[in-house]
Scaffold this motif. Structure first.
Motif, PDB file in Angstrom:
ATOM      1  N   GLU A  29     -13.059  -3.072  -6.330  1.00 53.29           N
ATOM      2  CA  GLU A  29     -11.758  -2.488  -6.637  1.00 53.29           C
ATOM      3  C   GLU A  29     -11.143  -1.708  -5.475  1.00 53.29           C
ATOM      4  N   THR A  30     -11.908  -0.839  -4.850  1.00 49.68           N
ATOM      5  CA  THR A  30     -11.328   0.059  -3.852  1.00 49.68           C
ATOM      6  C   THR A  30     -10.707  -0.676  -2.663  1.00 49.68           C
ATOM      7  N   PRO A  31     -11.445  -1.528  -1.948  1.00 51.08           N
ATOM      8  CA  PRO A  31     -10.819  -2.192  -0.790  1.00 51.08           C
ATOM      9  C   PRO A  31      -9.696  -3.139  -1.182  1.00 51.08           C
ATOM     10  N   ILE A  32      -9.840  -3.839  -2.301  1.00 50.95           N
ATOM     11  CA  ILE A  32      -8.810  -4.818  -2.654  1.00 50.95           C
ATOM     12  C   ILE A  32      -7.524  -4.130  -3.085  1.00 50.95           C
ATOM     13  N   ARG A  33      -7.639  -2.990  -3.760  1.00 44.27           N
ATOM     14  CA  ARG A  33      -6.423  -2.268  -4.152  1.00 44.27           C
ATOM     15  C   ARG A  33      -5.732  -1.648  -2.936  1.00 44.27           C
ATOM     16  N   ILE A  34      -6.507  -1.159  -1.993  1.00 44.03           N
ATOM     17  CA  ILE A  34      -5.913  -0.579  -0.790  1.00 44.03           C
ATOM     18  C   ILE A  34      -5.158  -1.656  -0.013  1.00 44.03           C
ATOM     19  N   PHE A  35      -5.817  -2.818   0.189  1.00 40.55           N
ATOM     20  CA  PHE A  35      -5.142  -3.884   0.939  1.00 40.55           C
ATOM     21  C   PHE A  35      -3.895  -4.377   0.210  1.00 40.55           C
ATOM     22  N   THR A  36      -4.000  -4.621  -1.102  1.00 39.65           N
ATOM     23  CA  THR A  36      -2.866  -5.151  -1.855  1.00 39.65           C
ATOM     24  C   THR A  36      -1.703  -4.169  -1.856  1.00 39.65           C
ATOM     25  N   ALA A  37      -2.011  -2.886  -1.964  1.00 41.07           N
ATOM     26  CA  ALA A  37      -0.951  -1.870  -1.924  1.00 41.07           C
ATOM     27  C   ALA A  37      -0.248  -1.880  -0.579  1.00 41.07           C
ATOM     28  N   VAL A  38      -1.022  -1.994   0.505  1.00 43.43           N
ATOM     29  CA  VAL A  38      -0.421  -2.030   1.849  1.00 43.43           C
ATOM     30  C   VAL A  38       0.461  -3.271   2.006  1.00 43.43           C
ATOM     31  N   ALA A  39      -0.053  -4.441   1.602  1.00 48.24           N
ATOM     32  CA  ALA A  39       0.728  -5.674   1.711  1.00 48.24           C
ATOM     33  C   ALA A  39       1.999  -5.596   0.871  1.00 48.24           C
TER      34      ALA A  39
ATOM     35  N   ASP B 244      -2.159   1.736  -8.103  1.00 50.63           N
ATOM     36  CA  ASP B 244      -3.273   1.176  -7.326  1.00 50.63           C
ATOM     37  C   ASP B 244      -3.960   2.227  -6.453  1.00 50.63           C
ATOM     38  N   LEU B 245      -3.180   3.093  -5.818  1.00 52.18           N
ATOM     39  CA  LEU B 245      -3.778   4.074  -4.909  1.00 52.18           C
ATOM     40  C   LEU B 245      -4.120   5.379  -5.610  1.00 52.18           C
ATOM     41  N   TYR B 246      -3.131   5.979  -6.288  1.00 51.71           N
ATOM     42  CA  TYR B 246      -3.373   7.292  -6.886  1.00 51.71           C
ATOM     43  C   TYR B 246      -4.305   7.219  -8.098  1.00 51.71           C
ATOM     44  N   ALA B 247      -3.932   6.406  -9.102  1.00 53.63           N
ATOM     45  CA  ALA B 247      -4.689   6.402 -10.353  1.00 53.63           C
ATOM     46  C   ALA B 247      -6.056   5.734 -10.215  1.00 53.63           C
ATOM     47  N   ARG B 248      -6.113   4.602  -9.492  1.00 58.12           N
ATOM     48  CA  ARG B 248      -7.361   3.828  -9.457  1.00 58.12           C
ATOM     49  C   ARG B 248      -8.273   4.192  -8.296  1.00 58.12           C
TER      50      ARG B 248
ATOM     51  N   VAL C  80      -0.309  -6.765  -9.120  1.00 56.91           N
ATOM     52  CA  VAL C  80      -1.112  -7.884  -8.630  1.00 56.91           C
ATOM     53  C   VAL C  80      -2.549  -7.451  -8.374  1.00 56.91           C
ATOM     54  N   ALA C  81      -2.730  -6.213  -7.917  1.00 58.63           N
ATOM     55  CA  ALA C  81      -4.075  -5.717  -7.635  1.00 58.63           C
ATOM     56  C   ALA C  81      -4.946  -5.688  -8.890  1.00 58.63           C
ATOM     57  N   ASP C  82      -4.341  -5.485 -10.062  1.00 53.78           N
ATOM     58  CA  ASP C  82      -5.115  -5.509 -11.305  1.00 53.78           C
ATOM     59  C   ASP C  82      -5.826  -6.846 -11.478  1.00 53.78           C
TER      60      ASP C  82
ATOM     61  N   LEU D 102       6.792 -21.781  -1.540  1.00 58.06           N
ATOM     62  CA  LEU D 102       5.615 -21.037  -1.958  1.00 58.06           C
ATOM     63  C   LEU D 102       5.785 -19.526  -1.849  1.00 58.06           C
ATOM     64  N   GLY D 103       6.819 -19.076  -1.125  1.00 57.96           N
ATOM     65  CA  GLY D 103       6.968 -17.643  -0.909  1.00 57.96           C
ATOM     66  C   GLY D 103       7.111 -16.844  -2.183  1.00 57.96           C
ATOM     67  N   ALA D 104       7.859 -17.377  -3.155  1.00 58.22           N
ATOM     68  CA  ALA D 104       8.093 -16.630  -4.397  1.00 58.22           C
ATOM     69  C   ALA D 104       6.808 -16.384  -5.169  1.00 58.22           C
ATOM     70  N   ALA D 105       5.828 -17.292  -5.043  1.00 59.12           N
ATOM     71  CA  ALA D 105       4.573 -17.164  -5.787  1.00 59.12           C
ATOM     72  C   ALA D 105       3.713 -16.008  -5.290  1.00 59.12           C
ATOM     73  N   GLY D 106       4.080 -15.394  -4.168  1.00 54.65           N
ATOM     74  CA  GLY D 106       3.319 -14.262  -3.663  1.00 54.65           C
ATOM     75  C   GLY D 106       4.107 -12.979  -3.582  1.00 54.65           C
ATOM     76  N   LEU D 107       5.364 -12.977  -4.060  1.00 56.60           N
ATOM     77  CA  LEU D 107       6.187 -11.767  -3.993  1.00 56.60           C
ATOM     78  C   LEU D 107       5.819 -10.812  -5.121  1.00 56.60           C
ATOM     79  N   PRO D 108       5.364  -9.601  -4.806  1.00 53.05           N
ATOM     80  CA  PRO D 108       4.889  -8.680  -5.856  1.00 53.05           C
ATOM     81  C   PRO D 108       5.957  -8.328  -6.889  1.00 53.05           C
ATOM     82  N   HIS D 109       7.218  -8.141  -6.468  1.00 49.44           N
ATOM     83  CA  HIS D 109       8.237  -7.735  -7.435  1.00 49.44           C
ATOM     84  C   HIS D 109       8.601  -8.879  -8.378  1.00 49.44           C
ATOM     85  N   VAL D 110       8.362 -10.127  -7.962  1.00 49.33           N
ATOM     86  CA  VAL D 110       8.554 -11.265  -8.862  1.00 49.33           C
ATOM     87  C   VAL D 110       7.370 -11.393  -9.811  1.00 49.33           C
ATOM     88  N   LEU D 111       6.156 -11.257  -9.286  1.00 51.97           N
ATOM     89  CA  LEU D 111       4.957 -11.406 -10.110  1.00 51.97           C
ATOM     90  C   LEU D 111       4.840 -10.305 -11.159  1.00 51.97           C
ATOM     91  N   MET D 112       5.342  -9.106 -10.868  1.00 53.40           N
ATOM     92  CA  MET D 112       5.291  -8.014 -11.847  1.00 53.40           C
ATOM     93  C   MET D 112       6.051  -8.348 -13.122  1.00 53.40           C
TER      94      MET D 112
END
Length: 523
Positions: A134-144, A377-381, A124-126, A264-274
């Motif tokens: 990129e940096t703050p948004i990837r950190i936040f998305t990874a944490v969420a 999101d964290l290591y590579a980017r 989702v962070a992509d 609406l919950g499913a539309a924000g679940l990372p494992h579903v969106l992947m």
């Protein structure tokens, strides 16, 4: 929301099923499922050498295959056991949850699926990083993502550990270690290819088990659904009143909040969106949702039959009731008792094995999502600043998988005696209040800034967590207080609008103070 997954609280009741002792049929089917899924992992490991294959199966999963896997993400043992149990005990309230879940996936395709497939690569962070810094948004998305994943994993691990302990008589600690080892194996070696096919196998088994149980129930009543409902009404203590709303009839705001969360919950679940990164194009993404909706809706239609069938068949049978006249082990064991009443140890073994296969598939998908957030999101980017090689990124993902597996086992042990079902509702509330607002605003509003996105996301993430702790699921049911500080469960009706509003206000302030900077992708 607390009925979404109650395996952790209900699995121990299996030991009290008619027949007692170890169930040879269940053990045989369980071993067979493990062998099949390990075979899939071995096959997939040879195809998961590149980052594209590991994270997204090379984008080569067909729309139909991905649809079945996506349905597998949405239907679970929690639905087979928890929803059927809720319908059995509360009637109409269970139908509310089933209909809410069934309407969630169309929102995914209408709101985010196609745009997500066009803009994203692995996570989702992509998608968010195409417009924001990129940096703050990837950190936040990874944490969420990790927060949502861990809430799911704890409940799944507790349920799986209890199920294995009862099937094999293993100590709970060893049961947890076994589940963790299988989970790590699937993800570490097979990546998204193995996870997808394990999910397809699981979804097929779950649908087949649901059809078999529903047909056996209807056969008992001459395939007359009216007769089934009439018998269920006659058995239930409230009789015809069970066909009316019970728990959610007195609070309009809580009912609205529940509906928002379910739909609406499913539309924000990372494992579903992947899942939308595993198909070759946007047309395949649409096809995926079509087949997922068909399978999911069909399954929840079966749940109606199973729930009322359990009430009609075992609701008045002393063999399945305790001294107070309630279903032994709690209402969420209704499907297991029903399967024994319909088909003896063989059918009960099938249901138990399918429930375990479901847990394995969900756990694998969640672990891969969490590992991707850490490695990509964290290591590579962020740490590697885009210079990390594919080999090192996959190595980081595998290390993250091991780490998540160990943490999941430890948390599963720590929460062994707790009813952790509320964590699933919190995961839905967090997704509605953090990742979903950011995705919607990033995809549809050109005025979103990085500071606005982070402020809105953090507000939703923290708000959903805090208000859930202060609400009925934790403050009353877990901590034992007399009344909640915040009365609405789930808190989505407050936290989701608050996240949108915060993101909008902060973004507007950014644009007003620095309009030129606000228009750049780095704002």
């Amino acid at each position: 929301m607390a009925t979404l997954l109650l395996l952790g609280a209900t699995a121990p009741a299996l030991a009290g099923d008619p027949g007692g002792g170890l169930n040879a049929a269940a053990i045989g089917m369980f071993v067979g499922i493990v062998i099949v899924t390990l075979g899939i992992t071995y096959w997939a490991a040879r195809r998961a050498q590149s980052a594209d294959q590991f994270y997204a199966a090379g984008g080569q999963i067909s729309g139909f295959q991905n649809g079945i896997a996506l349905a597998g993400d949405m239907i679970s043992a929690g639905a087979l056991l928890g929803l059927a149990g809720l319908i059995c005990s509360s009637g109409f309230d269970g139908l509310i949850f089933a209909v809410g879940y069934a309407t969630g996936l169309p929102f995914v395709v209408f709101l985010v699926a196609e745009r997500l497939r066009k803009l994203g690569r692995y996570t989702v962070a992509d998608v968010l990083a195409t417009r924001l810094s990129e940096t703050p948004i990837r950190i936040f998305t990874a944490v969420a993502t990790l927060v949502i994943v861990m809430f799911y994993l704890i409940a799944q691990m507790v349920g799986a550990g209890q199920l294995i302990r009862l099937l094999f008589g293993l100590d709970y600690l060893y049961a947890q270690i076994l589940v963790g080892a299988l989970m790590i194996c699937y993800v570490m070696f097979g990546g998204m290819v193995a996870t997808t096919w394990v999910q397809i196998v699981k979804a097929t088994l779950l649908l087949a088990a649901g059809v078999a149980i529903a047909l056996l129930i209807l056969a008992r009543f001459g395939f007359d659904y009216d007769s089934l409902i009439a018998q269920a009404i006659a058995v239930h203590p409230k009789h015809a009143a069970m066909m009316m709303p019970q728990v959610y009839s007195g609070s309009v705001w809580q009912s609205i909040s529940l509906g928002m969360t379910l739909m609406l919950g499913a539309a924000g679940l990372p494992h579903v969106l992947m899942r939308f990164f595993t198909v070759p194009d946007t047309r395949a993404a649409r096809v995926s949702v079509f087949w997922a909706v068909m399978c999911q809706s069909g399954f929840f239609a079966l749940i109606f039959v199973i729930g009322f069938g359990a009430l009609a068949i075992i609701g008045g049978d002393p063999a399945y009731l305790d001294a107070k006249g309630a279903i032994r082990g709690g209402g969420n064991m209704a499907t297991v008792h029903l399967s024994h009443a319909l088909g003896g140890d063989t059918l009960m073994g099938l249901v138990s094995a399918v429930a375990f296969a479901t847990i394995l598939a969900v756990v694998a998908g969640l672990t891969l999502t969490g590992a991707s957030a850490v490695s990509h999101d964290l290591y590579a980017r962020i740490i590697g600043r885009g210079r990390a090689t594919e080999r090192s990124e996959i190595r980081a993902s595998r290390l993250a998988t091991v780490g998540l597996g160990i943490i999941s086992v430890l948390l599963g042990i720590a929460f062994q005696t707790q009813n952790v079902a509320y964590m699933i509702s919190l995961a839905y509330a967090v997704s509605c209040s953090s990742t979903l607002p950011l995705l919607i605003l990033a995809l549809y509003w050109s005025g979103l800034t990085t500071r606005g996105a982070i402020a809105g996301g953090v507000t939703g993430l923290v708000g959903a967590t805090v208000l859930t702790v202060l609400g009925p699921p934790v403050w009353v049911k877990v901590l034992g207080n007399a009344a909640p500080i915040f009365p609405i469960d789930p808190p989505t009706i407050v936290t989701m609008p608050l996240a949108f509003l915060t993101a909008f206000v902060v973004s507007a302030m950014d644009r007003k103070s620095a309009p030129a900077a606000a228009m750049s992708p780095a704002t």
